[in-house]
Design a protein around this motif. Structure first.
Motif, PDB file in Angstrom:
ATOM      1  N   HIS A 190      17.710 -42.301  18.084  1.00  0.00           N
ATOM      2  CA  HIS A 190      17.692 -41.543  19.156  1.00  0.00           C
ATOM      3  C   HIS A 190      17.044 -42.916  20.450  1.00  0.00           C
ATOM      4  CE1 HIS A 190      17.485 -38.212  22.855  1.00  0.00           C
ATOM      5  NE2 HIS A 190      18.959 -38.286  21.513  1.00  0.00           N
ATOM      6  N   PRO A 191      17.988 -43.016  21.550  1.00  0.00           N
ATOM      7  CA  PRO A 191      17.443 -43.646  22.605  1.00  0.00           C
ATOM      8  C   PRO A 191      15.561 -42.747  22.945  1.00  0.00           C
ATOM      9  CG  PRO A 191      19.343 -43.864  23.416  1.00  0.00           C
ATOM     10  CD  PRO A 191      19.200 -42.280  22.064  1.00  0.00           C
ATOM     11  N   SER A 192      15.808 -41.648  22.781  1.00  0.00           N
ATOM     12  CA  SER A 192      14.275 -41.342  23.958  1.00  0.00           C
ATOM     13  C   SER A 192      13.237 -41.020  22.320  1.00  0.00           C
ATOM     14  CB  SER A 192      14.508 -39.794  24.481  1.00  0.00           C
ATOM     15  OG  SER A 192      16.220 -40.497  25.849  1.00  0.00           O
TER      16      SER A 192
ATOM     17  N   ARG B  25       6.031 -50.674  24.867  1.00  0.00           N
ATOM     18  CA  ARG B  25       7.220 -51.509  25.470  1.00  0.00           C
ATOM     19  C   ARG B  25       8.778 -50.737  25.486  1.00  0.00           C
ATOM     20  NH1 ARG B  25      12.035 -54.880  25.742  1.00  0.00           N
ATOM     21  NH2 ARG B  25      13.482 -54.110  24.340  1.00  0.00           N
ATOM     22  N   PHE B  26       8.861 -48.676  24.957  1.00  0.00           N
ATOM     23  CA  PHE B  26       9.251 -47.864  24.596  1.00  0.00           C
ATOM     24  C   PHE B  26       9.210 -47.971  26.218  1.00  0.00           C
ATOM     25  CE2 PHE B  26       9.711 -43.734  23.875  1.00  0.00           C
ATOM     26  CZ  PHE B  26      10.870 -43.463  23.765  1.00  0.00           C
ATOM     27  N   LEU B  27       7.275 -47.255  26.853  1.00  0.00           N
ATOM     28  CA  LEU B  27       7.734 -46.424  28.365  1.00  0.00           C
ATOM     29  C   LEU B  27       7.985 -47.575  29.033  1.00  0.00           C
ATOM     30  CD1 LEU B  27       5.097 -44.533  26.679  1.00  0.00           C
ATOM     31  CD2 LEU B  27       7.178 -43.734  27.320  1.00  0.00           C
ATOM     32  N   SER B  28       8.068 -48.797  29.078  1.00  0.00           N
ATOM     33  CA  SER B  28       8.305 -49.203  30.190  1.00  0.00           C
ATOM     34  C   SER B  28       9.980 -49.180  30.419  1.00  0.00           C
ATOM     35  CB  SER B  28       7.833 -51.039  30.210  1.00  0.00           C
ATOM     36  OG  SER B  28       9.260 -51.487  28.473  1.00  0.00           O
ATOM     37  N   PHE B  29      11.027 -48.961  29.445  1.00  0.00           N
ATOM     38  CA  PHE B  29      12.064 -48.129  29.751  1.00  0.00           C
ATOM     39  C   PHE B  29      12.562 -46.855  30.480  1.00  0.00           C
ATOM     40  CE2 PHE B  29      13.109 -52.338  27.216  1.00  0.00           C
ATOM     41  CZ  PHE B  29      13.969 -52.581  28.258  1.00  0.00           C
ATOM     42  N   THR B  30      12.954 -46.380  31.758  1.00  0.00           N
ATOM     43  CA  THR B  30      13.813 -45.733  31.691  1.00  0.00           C
ATOM     44  C   THR B  30      14.568 -45.116  30.343  1.00  0.00           C
ATOM     45  OG1 THR B  30      15.968 -46.515  32.320  1.00  0.00           O
ATOM     46  CG2 THR B  30      14.266 -46.368  33.425  1.00  0.00           C
ATOM     47  N   SER B  31      14.104 -43.397  30.277  1.00  0.00           N
ATOM     48  CA  SER B  31      14.965 -42.927  28.890  1.00  0.00           C
ATOM     49  C   SER B  31      15.870 -43.067  28.738  1.00  0.00           C
ATOM     50  CB  SER B  31      14.354 -40.777  29.266  1.00  0.00           C
ATOM     51  OG  SER B  31      15.382 -40.311  30.293  1.00  0.00           O
ATOM     52  N   GLY B  32      16.812 -43.387  29.871  1.00  0.00           N
ATOM     53  CA  GLY B  32      18.591 -43.409  29.394  1.00  0.00           C
ATOM     54  C   GLY B  32      19.376 -42.359  30.186  1.00  0.00           C
ATOM     55  N   ASN B  33      19.086 -40.851  30.128  1.00  0.00           N
ATOM     56  CA  ASN B  33      19.512 -39.559  30.576  1.00  0.00           C
ATOM     57  C   ASN B  33      18.615 -39.005  31.758  1.00  0.00           C
ATOM     58  OD1 ASN B  33      18.586 -39.482  28.628  1.00  0.00           O
ATOM     59  ND2 ASN B  33      19.923 -38.519  27.066  1.00  0.00           N
ATOM     60  N   GLY B  34      17.684 -39.414  32.063  1.00  0.00           N
ATOM     61  CA  GLY B  34      16.595 -39.155  32.427  1.00  0.00           C
ATOM     62  C   GLY B  34      15.545 -37.242  32.314  1.00  0.00           C
TER      63      GLY B  34
ATOM     64  N   ARG C 282      11.103 -38.285  27.238  1.00  0.00           N
ATOM     65  CA  ARG C 282      11.298 -39.560  26.433  1.00  0.00           C
ATOM     66  C   ARG C 282       9.262 -38.824  24.964  1.00  0.00           C
ATOM     67  NH1 ARG C 282       9.900 -44.627  30.016  1.00  0.00           N
ATOM     68  NH2 ARG C 282       8.725 -42.641  31.376  1.00  0.00           N
TER      69      ARG C 282
ATOM     70  N   PRO D  69       3.457 -42.422  31.650  1.00  0.00           N
ATOM     71  CA  PRO D  69       4.712 -42.326  33.063  1.00  0.00           C
ATOM     72  C   PRO D  69       4.894 -40.668  32.941  1.00  0.00           C
ATOM     73  CG  PRO D  69       5.108 -43.453  31.410  1.00  0.00           C
ATOM     74  CD  PRO D  69       3.615 -42.442  30.275  1.00  0.00           C
TER      75      PRO D  69
ATOM     76  N   TYR E 176       4.590 -54.577  33.092  1.00  0.00           N
ATOM     77  CA  TYR E 176       6.348 -54.967  32.081  1.00  0.00           C
ATOM     78  C   TYR E 176       7.085 -54.548  33.408  1.00  0.00           C
ATOM     79  CZ  TYR E 176       4.830 -49.773  33.529  1.00  0.00           C
ATOM     80  OH  TYR E 176       4.729 -48.869  33.964  1.00  0.00           O
TER      81      TYR E 176
ATOM     82  N   LYS F 173      19.570 -45.236  35.111  1.00  0.00           N
ATOM     83  CA  LYS F 173      20.526 -46.368  33.967  1.00  0.00           C
ATOM     84  C   LYS F 173      21.307 -46.964  35.062  1.00  0.00           C
ATOM     85  CE  LYS F 173      22.409 -43.389  31.724  1.00  0.00           C
ATOM     86  NZ  LYS F 173      23.276 -42.627  30.919  1.00  0.00           N
TER      87      LYS F 173
ATOM     88  N   LEU G 188      16.855 -48.330  33.019  1.00  0.00           N
ATOM     89  CA  LEU G 188      16.297 -49.580  33.543  1.00  0.00           C
ATOM     90  C   LEU G 188      14.697 -49.613  33.585  1.00  0.00           C
ATOM     91  CD1 LEU G 188      17.751 -47.830  36.847  1.00  0.00           C
ATOM     92  CD2 LEU G 188      18.452 -50.210  36.200  1.00  0.00           C
TER      93      LEU G 188
END
Lengths: 351, 372
Positions: A98-100, A129-138, A141, A167, B154, B228, B242
Motif C-alpha cells: 500500500h503506497p501510504s 524518504r517515505f514521508l518526503s513524498f506526498t501520500s498520493g491520494n491525499g 500516511r 508532517p 528532501y 500527484k 510529489l
C-alpha cells in the motif's frame, strides 16, 4: 486459517499463523478503538501513538486495523469497521504494497538468511524518504514500528528526528511490549495507549479464528489459565508443547529434586530446533520467580521478596548470557532448575 | 485473459515500464507488472509505490482479463524472442500462471492476482494543461542536473514547477538547486496552468520523463493535483507522487545587482576548464578565474601534483576580479547553455554569480563561488 498467505514472513512469525497485517478482524480492545475514533471524529487525532501491552495481545493487529480504517476513509463509528478480505485495501496492506503504509520490523539478514536482531537505523531512515513524498491520494500516511522495543539507541534517535517534525496527515504507531524502556523523549512525543491482555472470552475467540482452539476442555482451560491473555503465548503453549514444559518446570521448581525428570526437561528445551521451547522455559522460570516475589511482598515478607527479586535478576542475566555467548543450553536449563529449586524453597524459619 | 500481440509492440512498452520496477524487492507484487487486456489493447502497468507507469499497446484480445507477472522476467523473455514474432499471453483457468507462447517457445510464469496491485493514478486533478514535448523536455533538461541528492534536504530532491508572473505575462518555471548552484528555466505558461500551486517533481520521475520525452513533437497532457502529477505522453501515462515539502524562496539567491559583465566563447571556455582541471584528481576541485581586461586566466593548483593555467579571450571591461568555482559545476552549466556565447554577471569573489546564454533570456544559472 487461510490457505493463501499475503504477508511476508517476519522474525517472530509462528508457523501456520496469520501475521497481524493479514488478520482481518480485531478481537477485543474496544475501549482503545472507541477512544481513537472519538479523537478522529473531533479532529484531534494524535500524530504519534504508542500501543503498549504484553506481547501477543493484538497490538500489531490493532495497528493494522486502525491503518485500514484510516485509509479506507470510513466514517469513524464506535469501532474499526472490519474489511472484506478480497478488498484491495486489505490485500495491499497485508502484502506490504500500500503506497501510504510503511511497516518497519527487523529486516532480513542477507548473510544468514534469517533476520537481524534489531530494528536497524537504516530501516528507520526509510521513514524520511517515505514521508518526503506526498501520500498520493491525499490520505493519511501510516508508519508502523513493530516493535519499538527492537530499536537500539541510534535507531531511536533517528526516529526522534521524524517524530519531532511530523508532517501533516501522518500517524506514527509504535508498538511497545515494554513502553518503559522507550526513550523518554520518544514517549513524551506520543500518546501512550495501554492495551490490556485479552480476557478469556476474547482470547478463546482469537484462538478459534486462528484454528488453534483445543477440543479437549481440560487442555483449553489450562491454556486460558496459562496464556495470561496473550494469543501468542497460547499458540506457543499449544503448538510447541509449552503446557507440558511449564507443568514440568512447575513441578521441578517446587518439588524435591528429581534428577531424571530434570534431565528430561533440559533435553527437551535444548535441541537445535527448540528455540521456542527454550523461550517458553525461560519465560516460565522468570514468571515463577516474579510471582513468588510478588506474593512474598504482598504478605509482608520483604526479606524473601528481596531474595526472590535478586534471583530473578540473576536468572535474567543467565538467560541473556546463554544467548549472547551461545552457552550450552542443556546445562543452562539444568542450572536454572536448581536455581529455582533453591530460590523457591519455603523458608524454614524467620531470620 | 488471452491476447495475441506483436513482439515489437510488447517489447517497446515493456522497455518503458520495466525500468520503474525496483530490482531488489521484498514485496512480491511490486516486482510484477499488471497486464490488462480489454477492447483492442493490452495495458501494462508497473509501480514502485512512488511512481506508476502505464502503457497501452494494440493487441488482438481474444478474451479480456487481467493478471500480474514478474516485470523483469517478462521483459527478458520478450527481449530474447525473435524479431517479428507474434506472442500469445494466456492466463490459465485457475489464474495461477500465465503462458507466454511464441512459435515453438513457451514459458509459464507464476501470477499474482490483479486486485493486489496498488493503484496510484485514481483521484481528481484540478489543473490540466498541454505542452509540447520539446518545450517540456527543455525545461527538464536545463534544470535536472542541479537537483540535490542530499536526503536531509528532501525538498530539494526534485524540480520545482510553478507559475510566476513576470513582465505582465504568466510563465511556467522549473527550478532546481542543491545549495551550491541553481538552475531556472521558464516558458510561457500554457492555458490551464493558472492558479496552480507550486509542486516538486521527484528526481526519479524527472529522469523517467527525460527518457520518455525523447520522441519529439508529441503533445504532453499534464494533470496536477495537490499530491500527484500525471503526464500523458502518447500511449504512456506516468503518474507520480510529489515531494511533500516547501521549496525554498529561491528568488533571494538570484543576484539582481551584479554589474561586472563577462562574455566568453562557451565552447573554448568549457574545453579550457576541462583541460586545467585535469591536474587535480579530487572531486570538488576549484578553478580560479582571474578576470582582467579582455582576458580570463584559468588556474588550478594541486599541492600534490602541480598546477595548470590557461588563458581565454573574453569581453570584459570592468575592474579586474579573481573568483573561484567548482570545475564540475562550471562544466555542467557550460554544457547546458547550448549557445555560442556565455554571459557571466559577477559582483565579487564571495557573491553568487549569474550565468546565462547570451541569446537565451529564459534560462539562468546561479553558481556559488569557492574560496581559492
Amino acid at each position: 486459517m487461510s490457505e493463501e498467505r499475503l504477508a511476508p514472513q517476519q522474525h517472530d512469525s509462528l508457523e501456520g499463523i496469520a501475521e497481524p497485517s493479514e488478520t482481518p478482524e480485531l478481537v477485543g480492545h474496544l475501549e482503545a478503538q472507541y477512544m481513537l475514533l472519538a479523537a478522529q471524529k473531533a479532529g484531534r487525532l494524535p500524530h504519534a501513538i504508542v500501543l503498549a501491552g504484553p506481547q501477543g495481545i493484538g497490538k500489531a493487529t490493532f495497528a493494522f486495523a486502525f491503518a485500514r480504517h484510516l485509509l479506507s476513509g470510513a466514517e469513524p463509528g464506535a469501532n474499526f469497521e472490519p474489511v472484506a478480505i478480497d478488498s484491495p485495501i486489505y490485500r495491499q496492506i497485508a502484502s506490504g504494497a500500500h503506497p501510504s503504509v510503511l511497516h518497519l520490523t527487523r529486516p532480513a539478514n542477507d548473510k544468514t538468511k534469517g533476520f537481524k536482531t534489531v530494528l536497524s537505523v537504516d530501516e528507520i531512515r526509510r521513514i524520511g524518504r517515505f514521508l518526503s513524498f506526498t501520500s498520493g491520494n491525499g490520505s493519511y500516511r501510516v508508519v508502523i514500528i513493530d516493535p519499538a522495543d527492537d530499536m537500539r539507541a541510534a535507531a531511536a534517535n533517528a526516529l526522534l528526528k521524524n517524530l519531532e517534525e511530523p508532517p501533516s496527515r501522518t500517524i506514527f504507531i509504535l508498538i511497545a511490549h515494554s513502553p518503559g524502556a522507550l526513550l523518554p523523549t520518544i514517549r513524551s512525543r506520543c500518546q501512550v495507549i495501554r492495551l490490556a491482555p485479552l480476557n478469556d472470552k476474547d482470547l478463546a475467540e482469537v484462538l478459534v479464528r486462528a484454528g488453534q482452539w483445543p477440543d479437549d476442555e481440560r487442555v483449553s482451560d489450562a491454556l486460558l489459565a496459562r496464556s495470561e491473555g496473550s494469543a501468542r503465548n497460547a499458540i506457543i503453549l499449544q503448538q510447541y508443547g509449552g503446557v507440558e514444559i511449564a507443568t514440568a518446570l512447575d513441578a521441578l521448581a517446587t518439588g524435591s529434586a528429581d534428577i531424571a525428570a530434570s534431565q528430561r526437561l533440559a533435553e527437551a528445551v535444548s535441541g537445535r530446533d527448540s528455540a521456542i521451547q527454550l523461550d517458553v522455559f525461560n519465560g516460565r522460570a522468570l514468571e515463577l520467580l516474579a510471582n513468588a516475589a510478588a506474593d512474598a511482598a504482598q504478605s509482608g515478607d520483604t526479606n524473601r521478596a528481596k531474595k526472590l527479586s535478586d534471583a530473578w535478576h540473576m536468572a535474567r542475566i543467565a538467560i541473556t548470557e546463554t544467548a549472547t555467548y551461545n552457552l550450552d543450553q542443556k546445562q543452562h536449563a539444568l542450572t536454572m532448575i536448581s536455581r529455582l529449586n533453591t530460590a523457591l524453597k519455603p523458608q524454614s524459619g524467620r531470620m | 485473459m488471452r491476447v495475441i500481440i506483436e513482439r515489437s509492440n510488447l517489447l517497446k512498452s515493456l522497455n518503458h515500464i520495466h525500468r520503474v520496477v525496483e530490482r531488489r524487492n521484498t514485496i512480491p507484487i511490486l516486482s510484477n507488472a499488471l497486464l490488462t487486456a480489454e477492447g483492442a489493447t493490452l495495458e501494462m502497468k508497473a509501480t514502485d509505490l512512488d511512481l506508476e507507469m502505464n502503457e497501452a499497446t494494440p493487441a488482438r484480445v481474444e478474451q479480456a482479463g487481467s493478471t500480474t507477472v514478474p516485470a523483469h522476467l517478462l521483459y527478458d523473455i520478450v527481449r530474447k524472442l525473435p524479431d517479428g514474432a507474434e506472442v500469445m499471453l494466456k492466463v490459465d483457468d485457475g489464474g495461477a500462471a500465465m503462458s507466454v507462447i511464441s512459435g515453438r517457445t513457451s514459458f509459464r510464469l507464476q501470477c499474482l492476482p490483479a486486485s493486489d496491485f496498488p493503484a496510484l493514478s485514481s483521484g481528481s486533478y484540478p489543473h490540466i494543461f498541454r505542452l509540447e514535448s520539446t518545450a517540456l523536455k527543455g525545461l527538464i533538461d536545463k534544470t535536472q542536473f542541479a537537483i540535490s541528492t542530499e536526503e536531509t534536504r528532501y525538498y530539494l530532491n526534485g524540480i520545482y514547477f510553478h507559475t510566476h508572473e513576470s513582465g505582465g505575462k504568466l510563465k511556467l518555471r522549473a527550478v532546481a538547486t542543491d545549495g551550491h548552484r541553481l538552475a531556472r528555466a521558464e516558458m510561457d505558461a500554457p492555458a490551464g496552468s493558472e492558479g496552480m500551486a507550486g509542486i516538486i517533481i521527484p528526481r526519479k520521475t524527472v529522469s523517467e520523463m527525460q527518457k520518455l520525452l525523447d520522441d519529439p513533437d508529441i503533445a504532453v497532457t499534464t494533470e496536477v493535483s495537490e499530491s500527484k502529477i500525471r503526464f500523458t505522453i502518447g500511449p504512456v501515462i506516468l503518474t507520480s507522487k510529489l515531494i511533500d515539502g516547501t521549496f525554498p524562496d529561491y528568488q533571494r539567491v538570484i543576484p539582481a545587482n551584479n554589474d561586472k559583465k563577462l562574455i566568453l566563447d562557451r565552447q573554448s571556455f568549457a574545453s579550457a576548464v576541462d583541460r586545467v582541471s585535469t591536474i587535480s584528481s579530487e572531486r570538488g576541485r576549484a578553478v580560479k578565474l582571474s578576470i582582467a581586461d579582455g582576458q580570463v586566466t584559468l588556474a588550478v593548483n594541486n599541492p600534490d601534483s602541480g598546477s595548470a593555467t590557461e588563458e581565454v579571450a573574453a569581453d570584459y571591461s570592468s575592474d579586474p576580479i579573481e573568483i573561484g568555482f567548482n570545475a564540475k559545476y562550471l562544466l555542467d552549466v557550460a554544457a547546458q547553455l547550448g549557445g555560442t556565447e556565455a554571459r557571466f554577471l559577477l559582483a565579487d569573489a564571495g557573491s553568487p554569480t549569474l550565468i546565462q546564454d547570451a541569446a537565451d533570456e529564459h534560462t539562468l544559472y546561479v553558481l556559488m563561488p569557492m574560496r581559492v
